[in-house]
Design an enzyme around this catalytic site. Structure first.
Site, short mmCIF file in Angstrom:
data_model
loop_
_atom_site.label_atom_id
_atom_site.label_comp_id
_atom_site.label_asym_id
_atom_site.label_seq_id
_atom_site.Cartn_x
_atom_site.Cartn_y
_atom_site.Cartn_z
N GLU A 2 25.41 -3.88 86.97
CA GLU A 2 25.67 -3.05 88.15
C GLU A 2 25.88 -1.62 87.68
OE1 GLU A 2 29.29 -4.54 89.83
OE2 GLU A 2 28.55 -6.58 89.76
N LYS A 61 28.17 1.69 87.38
CA LYS A 61 29.61 1.97 87.37
C LYS A 61 29.81 3.24 88.18
CE LYS A 61 33.57 2.10 84.31
NZ LYS A 61 34.25 3.24 84.87
N ASP A 82 31.66 6.32 89.89
CA ASP A 82 32.73 7.16 89.38
C ASP A 82 33.54 7.75 90.54
OD1 ASP A 82 34.28 8.46 87.59
OD2 ASP A 82 32.82 10.00 87.07
N TYR A 135 32.09 -4.17 94.76
CA TYR A 135 31.49 -4.84 93.61
C TYR A 135 32.26 -6.04 93.07
CZ TYR A 135 34.64 -1.26 91.71
OH TYR A 135 35.70 -0.43 91.48
N LYS A 190 29.23 3.19 78.96
CA LYS A 190 29.33 4.53 79.55
C LYS A 190 28.12 5.37 79.14
CE LYS A 190 33.03 5.95 81.18
NZ LYS A 190 34.42 6.01 81.03
N CYS A 235 43.77 44.32 78.43
CA CYS A 235 43.08 43.89 79.63
C CYS A 235 41.69 44.55 79.73
CB CYS A 235 43.91 44.24 80.86
SG CYS A 235 43.08 43.82 82.39
N CYS A 248 41.86 47.03 82.91
CA CYS A 248 42.72 48.20 83.05
C CYS A 248 43.29 48.69 81.73
CB CYS A 248 43.84 47.93 84.05
SG CYS A 248 45.06 46.78 83.42
N CYS A 293 47.64 39.77 82.03
CA CYS A 293 47.74 41.22 82.09
C CYS A 293 48.96 41.54 82.95
CB CYS A 293 46.48 41.82 82.73
SG CYS A 293 46.72 43.52 83.23
N CYS A 342 46.05 46.93 88.18
CA CYS A 342 44.86 46.29 87.63
C CYS A 342 43.96 45.83 88.79
CB CYS A 342 45.32 45.11 86.77
SG CYS A 342 43.99 44.21 86.01
#
Ligand code: IVH
Length: 666
Positions: A112, A114, A116, A224, A311, A405, A408, A423, A429
């Site tokens: 089957e 799987k 998620d 399932y 997997k 930053c 600025c 920052c 800023c």
């Protein structure tokens, strides 16, 4: 502590953190594969060094998604997980192990997909859905029946008459890709945090307190596994055929395989074909078909011996790291982003990948020009998972986290114990200023009909520098802007006018004070009835408030200590914004329930649990999630948890129904 013990302890704390990120925060930071690898390493060490055994080790449980907002119920059949494999060799090992354990008897393997999503257990009696429970910790799960009933593909009443009187069916609740993408688009527009993948979106939705929201999110469910005493047949495959006839959505891609070759063909086919499915899948599940043989094979403490998951490899691509740029967010967080040589990955061209923080960059030992591996592990933004150091020809400059930053120029700081750099120039800023304005106008704050592009535009034109400037916008200025007509201008001005009626708690939330989210803003306005009162409150008074800890209190003190912020609030007040709890709301408050602690349990008909919680607070009472000697009343709805009931009776706590409670308020 010797080296081995230290290694074991290190793995335990790392796995505990990942469990928390995954189950509580719904924000995993490693792939499932990496998680499994760490778990396996720990299991092997614990096996080799039994002197370090610990019943609380992460290897001793299957993980938990329990949440305090739901009733918890014990599963009739524990919800185990599946052993994971990542290669066809391991699948072959499983096949041969099964062959040996069955002493050479012929057997069939059902393959089957799987899915998620988030697993669910449904209990049916006489053809009707009685209860829906999440996996929880495998032994006990959350009762989410009301939410599950909103999922259209789940039958509330079964078809035909071949179903057993009582049985359980397990499946996966899923959010289709299309719904997920749409939901994230909406969340982005509303400046709400995005879901990392459809699995988190589905489990987050299922844990919503309001079934109406669940209904709006268009979840789906695939089934399932049928369990019970009187199942129609002794074959897993055939039982699922029956379940399909009763009205369950049982995927028809299930295949009964006669040989290992059939299994390999199935894997090879679906590894590619799954990309066209409407929902996420992360592997294939192999199950021995005969229930008789399943019983013979039995279970280990964590998973059945008759089933295993294979997997799929997360899709990975190799490309060149051209440069790294740094982005500044609303709260000043600086995030490094890798600019890559464009490469095709899972059907889309990837040009950028998140690098998260300085530690990740260091851990990868990244250099400009490196060839890196990029993976899409079910997350929206791809990430760099490794460097192809073997192909380094001429080594480029090491990637360094910026010191100042990029927007600025202010020097960045990294608070102790945090991975992020910030920052500190909040008021100067540009992305921080624009971000704060964008937050202020969102639906859940001031609900001003203005998108991020408009904020950006008005900022760039020099018309707004802070949230108060919004209220000085004039029609004639706006009309001069490119593309703005009478209609759009008047709409914006009207929505600004309407925002002056937005209640105080949302104004407070809209200011964007660090750590003051919606719930905290509500708590604060219950205790402090006006902005003036809140601004004057000393630290000691703030921390005495329900749910306000040191960190939040400090942030509020810092906010009002800044003169610029005080000026801003004064200006907003002068434009007519609500700076106090309305008279009407205050009049509805009372201390009828003062000194009383309530525990709410079960489901209700007249009001939602959240509404009852709010009423208790509004009338001076306290809410608590656990029954203890301090509990005065249990407000009991339908389906109250048996454990709570037993504890309440033992402690002699008063159990009252909805109507009794409402009578207490008149
Ligand atoms: S069978 C005792 N079949 O995978 C075995 N599980 O790691 C019961 N899952 O918790 C599980 N697709 O949430 C089974 N076709 C499938 C599945 C499936 C997804 C999930 C399920 C389970 C987890 C096991």
């Amino acid at each position: 502590m010797d080296e081995i013990e230290a290694k074991i302890e290190g793995l335990r704390s790392e796995l505990t953190q990942h469990n928390y990120n995954y189950y509580v925060l719904s924000r995993p930071t490693v792939s499932d594969r990496e998680f499994d690898r760490l778990m396996k390493e720990l299991e092997e060490l614990e096996k080799a060094y039994p002197q370090y055994a610990d019943p609380h080790s992460p290897t001793q449980r299957v993980g938990s998604d329990l949440s305090k907002d739901f009733e918890q119920v014990t599963h009739r059949y524990p919800m185990l997980s599946l052993g994971n494999t990542y290669s066809e060799t391991e699948v072959k090992d499983f096949y041969e192990r099964t062959e040996r354990a069955l002493n050479g008897q012929p057997f069939q393997i059902d393959c089957e997909l799987k899915y998620d999503g988030t697993s669910i257990s449904l209990w049916y009696e006489h053809g009707r859905l009685v209860r829906a429970v999440t996996r929880g910790d495998g032994t006990r799960g959350d009762d989410v029946t009301a939410n599950v009933k909103t999922i259209r593909s789940i039958p509330l009443k079964l078809m035909g008459d071949t179903y057993p009187d009582r049985f359980e069916i397990r499946g996966e609740i899923l959010m289709p890709w299309e719904v997920f993408e749409q939901l994230n688009k909406e969340r982005e527009a509303q400046e709400e945090p995005l879901f990392a993948n459809p699995r988190n979106a589905a489990s987050g939705t299922l844990k919503q307190q309001n079934p109406a929201i669940v209904a709006s999110r268009k979840l789906d469910a695939y089934f399932y596994y049928l369990i019970g005493e009187n199942l129609p047949t002794e074959s897993h495959f055939d039982n699922l055929e029956y379940a399909r006839r009763w009205g369950f959505k049982v995927p028809d891609v299930i295949r009964r395989c006669e040989s290992l070759q059939d299994v390999s063909d199935y894997i090879a086919y679906w590894d590619v074909a799954r990309k066209n499915l409407p929902v996420a899948t992360d592997g294939i599940v192999l199950k021995v078909d005969s229930l008789l043989q399943q019983r013979h094979l039995g279970f280990t403490a964590k998973s059945p011996r008759w089933a295993i998951a294979y997997k799929f490899q997360a899709e990975r691509a190799r490309t060149r790291l051209n440069s790294v740029s740094f982005q500044v967010g609303r709260t000043g967080t600086v995030t490094p982003v890798a600019n890559l040589e464009p490469v095709l990955l899972s059907g889309t061209t990837v040009k950028r990948a998140s690098l998260h923080n300085a530690d990740i960059i260091k851990g990868l030992d990244l250099h400009i020009g490196d060839h890196v591996y990029v993976e899409k592990g079910g997350e929206i933004i791809p990430k760099i998972v490794g460097v192809d150091t073997g192909s380094r020809f001429m080594i480029g400059d090491p990637v360094e986290f910026v010191k100042s930053c990029p927007e600025c120029g202010t020097a960045l700081f990294r608070p102790e114990g945090e991975a992020a750099h910030y920052c500190p120039n909040e008021s100067g800023c540009p992305p921080q200023i624009k971000g704060r304005i964008e937050h202020f106008v969102t639906r859940r704050a001031m609900n001003i009909t203005m998108g991020p592009e408009t904020v950006e535009y008005l900022y760039d034109e020099g018309l707004i520098r802070n949230v108060a400037d919004l209220y000085t916008l004039k029609a004639e200025d706006l009309l001069k802007l490119e593309g703005w007509r009478e209609k759009s201008v008047s709409n914006l001005l009207q929505s600004l006018e309407e925002s002056k009626q937005v209640p105080f708690e949302r104004v407070l939330y809209g200011l964007g004070i660090r750590y003051v989210g919606e719930t905290v803003a509500k708590r604060l306005t219950t205790a402090f009835h006006s902005m003036e009162e809140l601004a004057k409150a000393p630290f000691e008074t703030l921390v005495e408030t329900d749910e306000i800890g040191d960190r939040i209190a400090r942030s509020i003190i810092d906010y009002f200590a800044d003169e610029k912020n005080r000026e801003l609030v004064t200006r907003l007040e002068s434009y007519g914004l609500q700076m106090a709890v309305s008279e009407e709301k205050l009049a509805n408050r009372s201390d009828k329930l003062a000194g009383l602690t309530f525990v709410i349990s079960g489901t209700f008909t007249k009001h939602s649990r959240d509404e009852y919680k709010a009423m208790i607070e509004q009338h001076g009472g306290k809410n608590s999630s656990a029954v203890s000697a301090k509990t005065n009343y249990i407000l009991a709805g339908d389906n109250m948890g048996p454990a709570k009931l037993e504890k309440a009776q033992k402690l002699g706590v008063n159990i009252i129904r909805e109507d009794d409670f409402l009578n207490m308020l008149v």
